[in-house]
Structure formats: structure tokens, C-alpha cells
Write an enzyme that holds these catalytic residues in place. Structure first.
Site, PDB file in Angstrom:
ATOM      1  N   ARG A 264      44.583  33.557  50.807  1.00 10.44           N
ATOM      2  CA  ARG A 264      44.570  32.944  49.370  1.00 10.44           C
ATOM      3  C   ARG A 264      44.096  31.103  49.420  1.00 10.44           C
ATOM      4  O   ARG A 264      44.107  30.576  51.091  1.00 10.44           O
ATOM      5  CB  ARG A 264      45.882  33.131  48.767  1.00 10.44           C
ATOM      6  CG  ARG A 264      46.059  34.324  48.415  1.00 10.44           C
ATOM      7  CD  ARG A 264      45.775  35.132  47.323  1.00 10.44           C
ATOM      8  NE  ARG A 264      45.519  36.143  46.565  1.00 10.44           N
ATOM      9  CZ  ARG A 264      44.857  37.869  47.239  1.00 10.44           C
ATOM     10  NH1 ARG A 264      44.235  37.105  48.426  1.00 10.44           N
ATOM     11  NH2 ARG A 264      45.553  37.908  46.211  1.00 10.44           N
ATOM     12  N   GLU A 293      40.029  30.582  40.904  1.00 10.30           N
ATOM     13  CA  GLU A 293      38.528  31.753  40.515  1.00 10.30           C
ATOM     14  C   GLU A 293      38.539  32.087  39.313  1.00 10.30           C
ATOM     15  O   GLU A 293      39.428  32.553  38.256  1.00 10.30           O
ATOM     16  CB  GLU A 293      39.014  33.047  41.401  1.00 10.30           C
ATOM     17  CG  GLU A 293      39.443  32.337  43.612  1.00 10.30           C
ATOM     18  CD  GLU A 293      40.214  33.380  44.217  1.00 10.30           C
ATOM     19  OE1 GLU A 293      40.002  34.425  43.226  1.00 10.30           O
ATOM     20  OE2 GLU A 293      39.791  33.248  44.699  1.00 10.30           O
ATOM     21  N   HIS A 312      35.119  36.478  46.351  1.00  9.43           N
ATOM     22  CA  HIS A 312      36.774  36.994  46.495  1.00  9.43           C
ATOM     23  C   HIS A 312      36.508  39.091  46.912  1.00  9.43           C
ATOM     24  O   HIS A 312      37.201  39.734  45.783  1.00  9.43           O
ATOM     25  CB  HIS A 312      37.470  37.094  45.538  1.00  9.43           C
ATOM     26  CG  HIS A 312      39.206  37.169  45.430  1.00  9.43           C
ATOM     27  ND1 HIS A 312      39.737  36.465  45.247  1.00  9.43           N
ATOM     28  CD2 HIS A 312      39.499  38.258  46.626  1.00  9.43           C
ATOM     29  CE1 HIS A 312      41.188  36.603  45.887  1.00  9.43           C
ATOM     30  NE2 HIS A 312      40.979  37.814  46.035  1.00  9.43           N
TER      31      HIS A 312
END
Length: 351
Positions: A264, A293, A312
Site C-alpha cells: 500500500r 490514488e 494499482h
């Protein structure tokens, strides 16, 4: 004796073939599945679905009525924290939710539900389902850094053939440190060893692991780094991992270390990473996750010559829905038999 009916509701997009496999787990299982209430997938395993999708008022009422009649949910409603908070408040029969993400703790925390509310049900994540694609991506990042692919791409774009050739580094014989020796970390270690690397790493519960040279907890991370040629982070975002990779940790690395993050983004202090990239402590960073994000357009990471930005997406594969539904079917069997569900999200630490 007639078995007690268990009602499962499909809350997120899922192909009908996988729904049928869930139905086949046991005759006592009733699966509620109305695909017209679910947003279409834009790509394989698009659990959120098309953001342009809108339910009519009638469809919205049907969606929530369906979810409120179930003891088990496949997916968090609308795949967001608000949906989780709403279903916990409105469905007193709910016993278990299977989340799609490996790091579902962030969604659970963001729902704002207190420990008492979360204690009334079980939430399982999909940890391990994404282990192989994340491990392969981590290997890609290490190889990119060692083989100078970013520089090669720049030279190719400029049609430059250097007069003096620059050597690359051998992965075989180098040493990798992995933060988070869980399922993703151990799969990463397996691939790294196949490439000839030795591996050390961190684990919340320190114990000897086959094929791992040294295991410590996160407090001992700085002691592992001077020997590392590459570092892969697989840790989830929790209060205990927040900005674990700070200035001091990057300073403990030897110059030229390759850094990969598939855990993360909140685990990394991005300002400290940029400083380490600029002073050569980190030679290359392959990043699939970020503190914010989507990555903001003004982030220096976008244009840094030593950084690869991945949106991601490294865990995604065409097999993901099948793998998660496999996991769910296995968990459903355990649930029906009264066993202990694996991969529970901790309602205190959100891990």
C-alpha cells in the site's frame, strides 16, 4: 432433518458461470443474483463496475432488499465504505461478507463502523488470490532496475546508441529483502529464489521460514537493509505501517538499491523516497501503489527518470474472478460446517 437455508447475495459484478459454482457448494445454499442490478465490468475482475452505471429507483430498492435478505454477501455493496456501513446498519441477519480486495481493511476502516458493530459479523479478504500476479510484478520491478530498462527505453525513444556501453547487474547472487512475509511475500520470495536471489524479510510474528535467510519484525528492518540489493514491500496500510519507509529507512539502504512497492502506498513516505532517488540511495523504484490514488498529476513521481508508475493494476489478471470465487466456495463450505474462516479482517487493526 431439513438443512437450514443459507442465503448468499451477489453484491458486485460476477459472471454467471461463477455464480453457478457457488450454488453448487451445497443444496442448502440459495444464491440471489440479479445481474441487471450490478454495473457491467469494464475489464476482467472490475469489481466496482462501470462508474456511469445508474440504477433506477426501483432497481435501487430491489438491490438493497436483495442484500438485506442474505446472511452472506459476495462483495461489499457498491464496493465502497458507504455501502458497507449501510448494509451493516440495515441487515441484522448478516453474518459474513467476502471482500474482493486483499487489503480490505482500508475499506472497513473508512466505513466508520465501530468495533461493536464490526464484531457482529465476519469480513474476509481475498489475500493470497493476488499473490502470484503481485509476485511476478515484483520480479519485473527488480529485473527492470537491475537491467536498466528505463534507460534503454529513453535511449530507444531518442534513437541513441551510446558509444560506451553500461553494464547491467546480475540478479542471481543478489539479496532481496521483503517487508511482509505473508502469502504475497512468500510467493515473491519463491520467484526470487528461482532467479538465484537470497531472501530475508519481516513478519509480524517472527519465526524461521524455509528458504528465508533471516526473519525479523518491522522494528528490525533497518538492520536487514545494508545487505539488500533490492527491497519489495508487500505490507498493507495500517496505523502500524504508516510511512514505515521513511528517511531513516531509506538511508539505511546501500546506494543503488532497487525498490518495489506492491503493498500500500501509505507505507512509504513519498518525499523520503524522492530524496533517496535523487541522492542515489535508491537507483530505481517500481511503484504500483501510492499514498493518494489516482496519483495526483503534480506528483514528481510521474516524471522521475528512476520511477515506473503502475496504476494499482499489478494484481489484476483474467483469472481473478475465478480465483476469488474459488476462495469463496471454499470459505462457504467452512462457514456451512461451522469452521473458522481464514483471512479475517481484524476489526481493531484493519489488517
Amino acid at each position: 432433518m431439513t438443512p437450514v437455508e443459507t442465503v448468499v447475495a451477489i453484491a458486485v459484478p460476477l459472471e454467471a458461470e461463477h455464480v453457478e459454482r457457488i450454488r453448487a457448494v451445497d443444496p442448502s445454499v440459495t444464491v440471489l443474483y440479479e445481474p441487471d442490478l450490478l454495473p457491467p465490468e469494464r475489464y476482467p475482475a472490475d469489481h466496482t463496475g462501470d462508474p456511469a452505471f445508474r440504477r433506477t429507483r426501483e432497481q435501487e430498492d430491489r438491490y438493497w432488499a436483495l442484500l438485506n435478505s442474505a446472511q452472506v454477501l459476495y462483495g461489499i455493496p457498491n464496493e465502497n465504505p458507504g455501502g458497507l456501513a449501510r448494509i451493516v446498519a440495515s441487515n441484522p441477519h448478516l453474518q459474513w461478507i467476502q471482500a474482493m480486495a486483499a487489503g480490505a481493511g482500508g475499506t472497513v476502516k473508512a466505513s466508520g463502523l465501530d468495533t461493536e458493530a464490526l464484531g457482529k459479523l465476519k469480513i474476509t479478504n481475498s489475500a493470497g488470490v493476488h499473490a502470484l500476479p503481485l509476485a511476478e510484478f515484483s520480479a519485473l520491478g527488480v529485473l527492470n532496475g537491475f537491467k536498466r530498462t528505463a534507460e534503454l527505453a529513453r535511449d530507444q525513444a531518442a534513437k541513441t546508441w551510446p558509444e560506451v556501453r553500461t553494464p547491467t547487474r546480475l540478479v542471481s547472487g543478489s539479496h532481496l529483502v521483503i517487508t511482509g512475509l505473508g502469502e504475497i511475500g512468500l510467493e515473491t520470495a519463491r520467484i526470487a529464489r528461482a532467479l538465484g536471489m537470497t531472501v530475508s524479510g519481516t513478519k509480524r510474528t517472527v519465526e524461521a521460514l524455509d528458504g528465508i535467510k533471516e526473519v525479523t519484525d518491522n522494528d528490525g528492518l533497518a538492520g536487514l537493509l545494508p545487505a539488500a540489493d533490492a527491497v519489495v514491500n508487500t505490507l498493507p496500510g495500517t496505523p502500524y505501517t504508516e510511512k514505515l519507509f521513511n528517511h531513516d529507512i531509506f538511508a539505511a539502504m546501500k546506494p543503488g538499491t532497487v525498490f518495489v512497492n506492491v503493498g500500500r502506498g501509505t507505507v512509504v513516505d513519498e518525499d523520503a523516497l524522492l530524496e533517496a532517488l535523487d541522492n542515489g540511495q535508491v537507483s530505481y523504484a517500481c511503484l504500483d501503489v501510492f499514498a493518494v490514488e489516482p496519483l495526483p498529476a503534480d506528483s514528481p513521481l510521474w516524471n522521475h527518470p528512476g520511477v515506473m508508475v503502475s496504476p494499482h493494476s499489478s494484481a489484476l489478471s483474467a483469472a481473478e474472478n475465478r480465483l476469488i470465487s474459488d476462495r469463496f466456495c471454499s470459505n462457504l463450505r467452512i462457514f456451512l460446517d461451522g469452521g473458522d474462516l481464514p483471512h479475517l479482517v481484524d476489526p481493531v487493526h484493519f489488517y
